[in-house]
Design an enzyme around this catalytic site. Sequence first.
Site, PDB file in Angstrom:
ATOM      1  N   LYS A 113      37.731  26.690  37.826  1.00  0.00           N
ATOM      2  CA  LYS A 113      38.840  26.458  36.905  1.00  0.00           C
ATOM      3  C   LYS A 113      38.779  25.057  36.281  1.00  0.00           C
ATOM      4  O   LYS A 113      39.277  24.851  35.178  1.00  0.00           O
ATOM      5  CB  LYS A 113      40.182  26.616  37.634  1.00  0.00           C
TER       6      LYS A 113
HETATM    7  C1  LIG Z   1      39.940  32.299  39.197  1.00  0.00           C
HETATM    8  C2  LIG Z   1      38.806  32.606  40.069  1.00  0.00           C
HETATM    9  C3  LIG Z   1      38.036  33.771  39.897  1.00  0.00           C
HETATM   10  C4  LIG Z   1      38.383  34.815  38.864  1.00  0.00           C
HETATM   11  O1  LIG Z   1      38.176  34.373  37.551  1.00  0.00           O
HETATM   12  P1  LIG Z   1      38.858  35.132  36.330  1.00  0.00           P
HETATM   13  O2  LIG Z   1      38.558  34.324  35.131  1.00  0.00           O
HETATM   14  O3  LIG Z   1      40.316  35.190  36.639  1.00  0.00           O
HETATM   15  O4  LIG Z   1      38.255  36.504  36.285  1.00  0.00           O
HETATM   16  C5  LIG Z   1      36.954  33.954  40.715  1.00  0.00           C
HETATM   17  N1  LIG Z   1      36.643  33.059  41.693  1.00  0.00           N
HETATM   18  C6  LIG Z   1      37.356  31.938  41.883  1.00  0.00           C
HETATM   19  C7  LIG Z   1      36.969  31.021  42.964  1.00  0.00           C
HETATM   20  C8  LIG Z   1      38.452  31.665  41.086  1.00  0.00           C
HETATM   21  O5  LIG Z   1      39.155  30.540  41.274  1.00  0.00           O
END
Ligand SMILES: *Cc1c(COP(=O)(O)O)cnc(C)c1O
Length: 499
Positions: A113
Amino acid sequence: MFYESTRGGLGSITSAEAIMRGIAPDGGLFVPETRVRLTPAQIEQLVNMSYQERAEAILKHYIDDYTEEEIKESINSAYSEKKFGCREIAPVYRLNDNISILELWHGPTCAFKDMALQILPHLLVKAVKKTGETGEMVILAATSGDTGKAALEGFRDVDGTRIIVFFPQDGVSEVQKLQMITQEGRNVNSIAVEGNFDDAQTGVKEIFTDRELSEEMEKNGFKFSSANSINWGRLVPQIVYYFSAYADLVGRGEIKLGDKVNFVVPTGNFGNILAAYYAMEMGLPVNRLICASNENNVLTDFINTGTYNRKRDFKKTLSPSMDILISSNLERLLYEVTGHNSKMVAGWMEKLSRTGEYTVDEDTKKKISKIFWADYSNDSETLKTIECIYNENNYVIDTHTAVGIDVYDKYVISTGDFTKTVIVSTASPFKFNHSVVRALFGEEEVKGKSEFELLDILSQKCGIPIPNGLQGLDRKEIRHNKVCRKSEMKDQVKSILSI
Ligand SMILES: *Cc1c(COP(=O)(O)O)cnc(C)c1O
């Protein structure tokens, strides 16, 4: 480049306005009105560029209402070696001849993120200035664990902004919860919601589309925006690392320019993999996008059958950041593959919110399954994959990345496709250390131990350093201890803003 809502209610707005608004007033998501294409020569130029230069080369097409200076400034503030602890920002690790791992977790909060949430505040603050907006921006975010911390960290002490994060009270790990409730900064709030991620996300969406509240906000000089991947400003920075990974593979001679690769993406809200889709549409040579889910396998079923059905039990898994039954960004994909048919998309979304399911037409289903392949991994397969990759490659992965690798194994068995593949690694193993230590060293090793003791154990046993962002977390002061029901989220927001 102009943007329009997937539900047809608003169009021809600039990227600055789309980023500032977050979600369209009709409940739709903003998408680019036209397609960006890069030539093979433009992709080749990326090979010798730094991550920051690659980011500029991609972003400038989508946010062309920002000046070159504004884009550069945003990129340089977000993607520094100091913040990411490595020069490459998003390094590609070669696991074996066939598989590379795109490590997206070197940022300050140890999950992917950060790739978007380190830059979003800069884009947003500039957007406010550019559009002549005078109010204070109030950023709302629902989080399954990782977005919350990354958003709090990204927006902390950013002038002209306040941030409020809602997380599911019992749906996040100990480390994730502590990261959020110890957050420092004068403009930050994190609140636990009794419920799961979908409750938090639906609650936030309701607040955004609440007319009365929005008028009241305006009167008091506030304006909402979103830090979730419904915001285009979060999606667009994610396109960059797909190009970056490809350029790295070309640069190392692992592939030739023009060779196709597969990307495997551990998926929840469909934001990360949607960025891969946009990269492909821009001309990045992609063979297949592999959508990896955990036991909340609503997307697996959708991609394989054309029916999206969220009416099923929400499961708490060892990959909690993917415990999601309503994948918001799928709406953008539907809009793209139907050739921008907002009527159809609005119809499906209305059906989803009214009945909990919808089925797309045969043509749309075919188009999606030509590009995407989907499967899921259960908890025991996930743990086994962590153990297996460590034993065979001496490489430690977290549970989300393990879901990706397990699903990739299933893909190879099912298709016999040996195209070079990049697995997108979305979190540091330290962030989900309880599961990782359990997978590697057995149940006994985790018994009665806190996640903080396990940080040390993982570090010592595997000989890898604890990331800066996770050190000393257990000694930090708890600053946020509010808990509310889903129905009280709106009142919480009002009380924080004193309106
Ligand atoms: C948010 C997240 C995901 C999923 O990503 P999306 O964009 O919501 O599909 C997968 N793995 C981790 C560690 C995340 O923080």
